[in-house]
Motif scaffolding. Structure first.
Motif, PDB file in Angstrom:
ATOM      1  N   ARG A 169      10.294   0.088 -11.830  1.00 32.41           N
ATOM      2  CA  ARG A 169      10.844   0.117 -13.191  1.00 32.41           C
ATOM      3  C   ARG A 169      10.779  -1.271 -13.839  1.00 32.41           C
ATOM      4  O   ARG A 169      10.477  -1.410 -15.023  1.00 32.41           O
ATOM      5  CB  ARG A 169      12.307   0.584 -13.148  1.00 32.41           C
ATOM      6  CG  ARG A 169      12.569   1.967 -12.633  1.00 32.41           C
ATOM      7  CD  ARG A 169      12.217   3.071 -13.644  1.00 32.41           C
ATOM      8  NE  ARG A 169      10.796   3.398 -13.669  1.00 32.41           N
ATOM      9  CZ  ARG A 169      10.165   4.099 -12.724  1.00 32.41           C
ATOM     10  NH1 ARG A 169      10.828   4.562 -11.670  1.00 32.41           N
ATOM     11  NH2 ARG A 169       8.892   4.357 -12.826  1.00 32.41           N
ATOM     12  N   LEU A 170      11.073  -2.297 -13.048  1.00 32.78           N
ATOM     13  CA  LEU A 170      11.011  -3.668 -13.564  1.00 32.78           C
ATOM     14  C   LEU A 170       9.580  -4.049 -13.937  1.00 32.78           C
ATOM     15  O   LEU A 170       9.348  -4.740 -14.933  1.00 32.78           O
ATOM     16  CB  LEU A 170      11.563  -4.648 -12.522  1.00 32.78           C
ATOM     17  CG  LEU A 170      13.057  -4.538 -12.220  1.00 32.78           C
ATOM     18  CD1 LEU A 170      13.420  -5.407 -11.014  1.00 32.78           C
ATOM     19  CD2 LEU A 170      13.888  -4.941 -13.427  1.00 32.78           C
ATOM     20  N   ALA A 171       8.624  -3.586 -13.143  1.00 28.41           N
ATOM     21  CA  ALA A 171       7.220  -3.854 -13.453  1.00 28.41           C
ATOM     22  C   ALA A 171       6.819  -3.199 -14.766  1.00 28.41           C
ATOM     23  O   ALA A 171       6.130  -3.811 -15.602  1.00 28.41           O
ATOM     24  CB  ALA A 171       6.329  -3.357 -12.315  1.00 28.41           C
ATOM     25  N   GLU A 172       7.249  -1.964 -14.956  1.00 31.09           N
ATOM     26  CA  GLU A 172       6.954  -1.278 -16.213  1.00 31.09           C
ATOM     27  C   GLU A 172       7.552  -2.014 -17.402  1.00 31.09           C
ATOM     28  O   GLU A 172       6.886  -2.215 -18.429  1.00 31.09           O
ATOM     29  CB  GLU A 172       7.530   0.142 -16.175  1.00 31.09           C
ATOM     30  CG  GLU A 172       6.736   1.139 -15.375  1.00 31.09           C
ATOM     31  CD  GLU A 172       7.315   2.529 -15.500  1.00 31.09           C
ATOM     32  OE1 GLU A 172       6.522   3.471 -15.692  1.00 31.09           O
ATOM     33  OE2 GLU A 172       8.550   2.688 -15.407  1.00 31.09           O
ATOM     34  N   ALA A 173       8.788  -2.436 -17.253  1.00 23.92           N
ATOM     35  CA  ALA A 173       9.485  -3.090 -18.368  1.00 23.92           C
ATOM     36  C   ALA A 173       8.828  -4.411 -18.760  1.00 23.92           C
ATOM     37  O   ALA A 173       8.825  -4.781 -19.944  1.00 23.92           O
ATOM     38  CB  ALA A 173      10.951  -3.322 -17.997  1.00 23.92           C
ATOM     39  N   SER A 174       8.277  -5.111 -17.785  1.00 21.71           N
ATOM     40  CA  SER A 174       7.678  -6.427 -18.049  1.00 21.71           C
ATOM     41  C   SER A 174       6.160  -6.393 -18.132  1.00 21.71           C
ATOM     42  O   SER A 174       5.527  -7.437 -18.318  1.00 21.71           O
ATOM     43  CB  SER A 174       8.097  -7.411 -16.948  1.00 21.71           C
ATOM     44  OG  SER A 174       9.500  -7.559 -16.908  1.00 21.71           O
ATOM     45  N   ASN A 175       5.567  -5.203 -17.981  1.00 28.11           N
ATOM     46  CA  ASN A 175       4.117  -5.035 -17.997  1.00 28.11           C
ATOM     47  C   ASN A 175       3.436  -5.954 -16.982  1.00 28.11           C
ATOM     48  O   ASN A 175       2.505  -6.696 -17.305  1.00 28.11           O
ATOM     49  CB  ASN A 175       3.537  -5.267 -19.388  1.00 28.11           C
ATOM     50  CG  ASN A 175       2.088  -4.787 -19.479  1.00 28.11           C
ATOM     51  OD1 ASN A 175       1.679  -3.864 -18.775  1.00 28.11           O
ATOM     52  ND2 ASN A 175       1.308  -5.435 -20.338  1.00 28.11           N
ATOM     53  N   ILE A 176       3.910  -5.897 -15.766  1.00 25.86           N
ATOM     54  CA  ILE A 176       3.338  -6.651 -14.657  1.00 25.86           C
ATOM     55  C   ILE A 176       3.087  -5.694 -13.495  1.00 25.86           C
ATOM     56  O   ILE A 176       3.577  -4.568 -13.502  1.00 25.86           O
ATOM     57  CB  ILE A 176       4.259  -7.817 -14.216  1.00 25.86           C
ATOM     58  CG1 ILE A 176       5.645  -7.294 -13.811  1.00 25.86           C
ATOM     59  CG2 ILE A 176       4.364  -8.863 -15.318  1.00 25.86           C
ATOM     60  CD1 ILE A 176       6.585  -8.375 -13.304  1.00 25.86           C
ATOM     61  N   PRO A 177       2.336  -6.091 -12.486  1.00 24.61           N
ATOM     62  CA  PRO A 177       2.067  -5.170 -11.367  1.00 24.61           C
ATOM     63  C   PRO A 177       3.240  -5.034 -10.407  1.00 24.61           C
ATOM     64  O   PRO A 177       4.052  -5.954 -10.261  1.00 24.61           O
ATOM     65  CB  PRO A 177       0.870  -5.815 -10.661  1.00 24.61           C
ATOM     66  CG  PRO A 177       0.962  -7.259 -11.003  1.00 24.61           C
ATOM     67  CD  PRO A 177       1.527  -7.322 -12.389  1.00 24.61           C
ATOM     68  N   PHE A 178       3.296  -3.890  -9.763  1.00 22.61           N
ATOM     69  CA  PHE A 178       4.173  -3.653  -8.621  1.00 22.61           C
ATOM     70  C   PHE A 178       3.270  -3.569  -7.404  1.00 22.61           C
ATOM     71  O   PHE A 178       2.378  -2.715  -7.336  1.00 22.61           O
ATOM     72  CB  PHE A 178       4.964  -2.358  -8.792  1.00 22.61           C
ATOM     73  CG  PHE A 178       5.554  -1.834  -7.506  1.00 22.61           C
ATOM     74  CD1 PHE A 178       6.617  -2.481  -6.909  1.00 22.61           C
ATOM     75  CD2 PHE A 178       5.020  -0.703  -6.888  1.00 22.61           C
ATOM     76  CE1 PHE A 178       7.158  -2.007  -5.706  1.00 22.61           C
ATOM     77  CE2 PHE A 178       5.546  -0.214  -5.703  1.00 22.61           C
ATOM     78  CZ  PHE A 178       6.618  -0.878  -5.109  1.00 22.61           C
ATOM     79  N   VAL A 179       3.471  -4.448  -6.422  1.00 20.27           N
ATOM     80  CA  VAL A 179       2.541  -4.582  -5.303  1.00 20.27           C
ATOM     81  C   VAL A 179       3.233  -4.204  -4.000  1.00 20.27           C
ATOM     82  O   VAL A 179       4.358  -4.652  -3.726  1.00 20.27           O
ATOM     83  CB  VAL A 179       2.008  -6.028  -5.194  1.00 20.27           C
ATOM     84  CG1 VAL A 179       0.883  -6.103  -4.165  1.00 20.27           C
ATOM     85  CG2 VAL A 179       1.535  -6.546  -6.549  1.00 20.27           C
ATOM     86  N   THR A 180       2.543  -3.400  -3.193  1.00 17.14           N
ATOM     87  CA  THR A 180       3.101  -3.045  -1.887  1.00 17.14           C
ATOM     88  C   THR A 180       1.989  -2.674  -0.914  1.00 17.14           C
ATOM     89  O   THR A 180       0.925  -2.183  -1.315  1.00 17.14           O
ATOM     90  CB  THR A 180       4.086  -1.858  -2.002  1.00 17.14           C
ATOM     91  OG1 THR A 180       4.710  -1.634  -0.735  1.00 17.14           O
ATOM     92  CG2 THR A 180       3.396  -0.580  -2.459  1.00 17.14           C
ATOM     93  N   HIS A 181       2.235  -2.949   0.385  1.00 16.30           N
ATOM     94  CA  HIS A 181       1.393  -2.349   1.416  1.00 16.30           C
ATOM     95  C   HIS A 181       1.660  -0.842   1.423  1.00 16.30           C
ATOM     96  O   HIS A 181       2.814  -0.418   1.333  1.00 16.30           O
ATOM     97  CB  HIS A 181       1.756  -2.877   2.806  1.00 16.30           C
ATOM     98  CG  HIS A 181       1.494  -4.339   3.007  1.00 16.30           C
ATOM     99  ND1 HIS A 181       2.505  -5.253   3.204  1.00 16.30           N
ATOM    100  CD2 HIS A 181       0.339  -5.048   3.083  1.00 16.30           C
ATOM    101  CE1 HIS A 181       1.984  -6.452   3.389  1.00 16.30           C
ATOM    102  NE2 HIS A 181       0.677  -6.361   3.313  1.00 16.30           N
ATOM    103  N   LEU A 182       0.612  -0.055   1.554  1.00 11.78           N
ATOM    104  CA  LEU A 182       0.771   1.394   1.628  1.00 11.78           C
ATOM    105  C   LEU A 182      -0.256   1.945   2.618  1.00 11.78           C
ATOM    106  O   LEU A 182      -1.427   1.599   2.551  1.00 11.78           O
ATOM    107  CB  LEU A 182       0.558   2.042   0.258  1.00 11.78           C
ATOM    108  CG  LEU A 182       0.940   3.518   0.174  1.00 11.78           C
ATOM    109  CD1 LEU A 182       2.458   3.687   0.130  1.00 11.78           C
ATOM    110  CD2 LEU A 182       0.304   4.194  -1.044  1.00 11.78           C
ATOM    111  N   GLY A 183       0.215   2.779   3.535  1.00  3.05           N
ATOM    112  CA  GLY A 183      -0.713   3.345   4.509  1.00  3.05           C
ATOM    113  C   GLY A 183      -1.371   2.266   5.349  1.00  3.05           C
ATOM    114  O   GLY A 183      -2.574   2.328   5.608  1.00  3.05           O
ATOM    115  N   GLU A 184      -0.572   1.299   5.820  1.00  2.00           N
ATOM    116  CA  GLU A 184      -1.131   0.221   6.637  1.00  2.00           C
ATOM    117  C   GLU A 184      -1.034   0.605   8.117  1.00  2.00           C
ATOM    118  O   GLU A 184      -0.236   0.073   8.879  1.00  2.00           O
ATOM    119  CB  GLU A 184      -0.396  -1.098   6.388  1.00  2.00           C
ATOM    120  CG  GLU A 184      -1.095  -2.281   7.038  1.00  2.00           C
ATOM    121  CD  GLU A 184      -0.405  -3.603   6.807  1.00  2.00           C
ATOM    122  OE1 GLU A 184      -0.970  -4.628   7.208  1.00  2.00           O
ATOM    123  OE2 GLU A 184       0.712  -3.618   6.244  1.00  2.00           O
ATOM    124  N   GLY A 185      -1.871   1.565   8.496  1.00  2.00           N
ATOM    125  CA  GLY A 185      -1.874   2.030   9.871  1.00  2.00           C
ATOM    126  C   GLY A 185      -2.443   3.433   9.966  1.00  2.00           C
ATOM    127  O   GLY A 185      -2.877   4.023   8.967  1.00  2.00           O
TER     128      GLY A 185
END
Length: 411
Positions: A169-185
């Motif tokens: 939600r914070l990323a949307e509000a500030s128009n910045i990326p939300f970054v995360t590892h996903l499916g790391e395995g």
């Protein structure tokens, strides 16, 4: 305000290399014009003939952990089902214990120069802001810092950020990326991570998803529909898991793909090695040739889109002047980024200022007031801002013996 001109270069614009002069003023690209004779006195003194060398936007490394900029690699031929199993192995190793003798600033500088010597000007360092913040303005590269994050999505996620739902939600509000590892395995936790991300309502156009290793057509379709980005780290994937992301599925679905190295204990030495691996691996996996233009987009245009950096990733008037000049020894106008190595990096420009390059640019560094030192990289004499030699001496002093780091082959 500094002003100088790159003349007679093959400049990457609109998907191809074209003979162009680039005038730089301050931190921006002021103008792009057809070449004219360097000897023309009306052009001013700070005009440098690049003799048909190739100029690309400065490269992005879309996934690194600079705090882990240390070697040798850990793991050997042992393969793992989850990132946690490998992390436990690494954290119990003598290499990690040795790394812990170095302070964070030194490790960040080592990681910065590792990237710089490969033509990288922008790095996404996946780490909480509180750790990264002291180093944002002091390194010889651009440390991407405007993002929200979660370490990963799953049962073993570290407590980074305020939870994926709020961080998105914070990323949307500030128009910045939300970054995360996903499916790391390859385990069930990794396979189920996308469903957890969806339940958190954190899958969308601001999502930058690192690895996505075990996903098939169903998961790829969801990620594509959400207009999310996927960062591919094939070298690290193969070293840890013996398998990598089915990247062609994502490409065919129209997903924005970027390339990253991941951290030094498991990765290729630098982004140039990662480009080379991506090309050869794609051929092996799919029996198709990966276009050089696609590889270039993975380290320029695509990450600029993913990390919401509209002034980076392309060479246009008014863009930030982050550039990498490559000398591949040919006069060809063909893109050939998968064939590049340390020796081919002719000059790196960060916000209009030379930061690293061949020693022939000593006059340019001097005229622009850049404090620098001469180094030898794989037998090529180079000039670089700052003093990586001093950093390597500090490493050796800290660990008690002469330490060589393969990602910094400096003499």
């Amino acid at each position: 305000m500094s002003s100088w001109t790159i003349s007679n270069a093959q400049v990457f614009q609109n998907g191809k290399l074209t003979e162009t002069d680039i005038k730089l003023e301050g931190n921006q690209i002021h103008s792009l014009t057809k070449p004219s004779p360097v000897s023309n006195p009306e052009r001013g003194p700070q005009v440098y003939d690049f003799k048909n060398k190739k100029v690309y936007p400065g490269f992005f490394n879309s996934h690194d952990h600079l705090l882990a900029s240390y070697l040798p690699k850990i793991g050997g031929t042992t393969k793992h089902a989850s990132w946690l199993a490998y992390d436990n192995l690494y954290k119990s190793s003598g290499v990690f214990a040795e790394r812990q003798q170095l302070d964070s600033e030194l490790l960040y500088y080592l990681g910065a120069y590792k990237n710089l010597l490969a033509g990288v000007t922008s790095v996404h360092d996946h780490i909480p802001h509180s750790i990264q913040k002291p180093f944002i303005d002091i390194l010889p590269i651009k440390l991407l810092s405007e993002y929200t994050l979660a370490h990963s999505i799953g049962n073993y996620s570290l407590s980074w950020g305020e939870g994926a739902a709020l961080e998105y939600r914070l990323a949307e509000a500030s128009n910045i990326p939300f970054v995360t590892h996903l499916g790391e395995g390859l385990d069930e936790d990794s396979l189920g991570s996308l469903k957890k991300l969806e339940k958190m309502d954190a899958l969308g156009p601001h999502s930058v998803l690192i690895h996505c290793l075990p996903f098939g057509p169903r998961e790829v379709e969801k990620i594509a529909k959400a207009n999310a980005t996927v960062v591919w780290c094939p070298g690290s994937n193969l070293h840890i898991f013996g398998k990598t992301t089915n990247i062609k599925l994502f490409m065919d679905a129209g997903v924005n793909v970027c390339l990253g190295t991941d951290f030094s204990p498991s990765s290729s030495l630098n982004i140039l090695e990662e480009l080379k691996l991506a090309k050869s691996l794609f051929q092996d996996l799919y029996e198709e040739e990966l276009p050089e233009s696609t590889l270039l987009k993975w380290v320029t245009e695509n990450p600029a889109q993913a990390f919401r950096k509209s002034k980076l990733g392309s060479i246009k008037e008014g863009q930030i002047a982050d550039l990498v000049v490559m000398d591949d020894g040919t006069n060809s106008s063909e893109i050939s980024v998968s064939q590049l190595a340390w020796e081919n990096v002719d000059l790196v420009v960060l916000e209009g200022m030379p930061i690293y390059g061949s020693s022939r640019y000593k006059k340019l560094f001097s005229e622009l007031g850049i404090e620098s030192e001469l180094i030898s990289v794989k037998g090529s004499e180079k000039i670089v801002a700052g003093s990586p030699k001093t950093l390597l001496d500090q490493v050796s002093s800290s660990v008690g013996y002469k330490k060589d780091l393969a990602f910094l082959p400096i003499l």
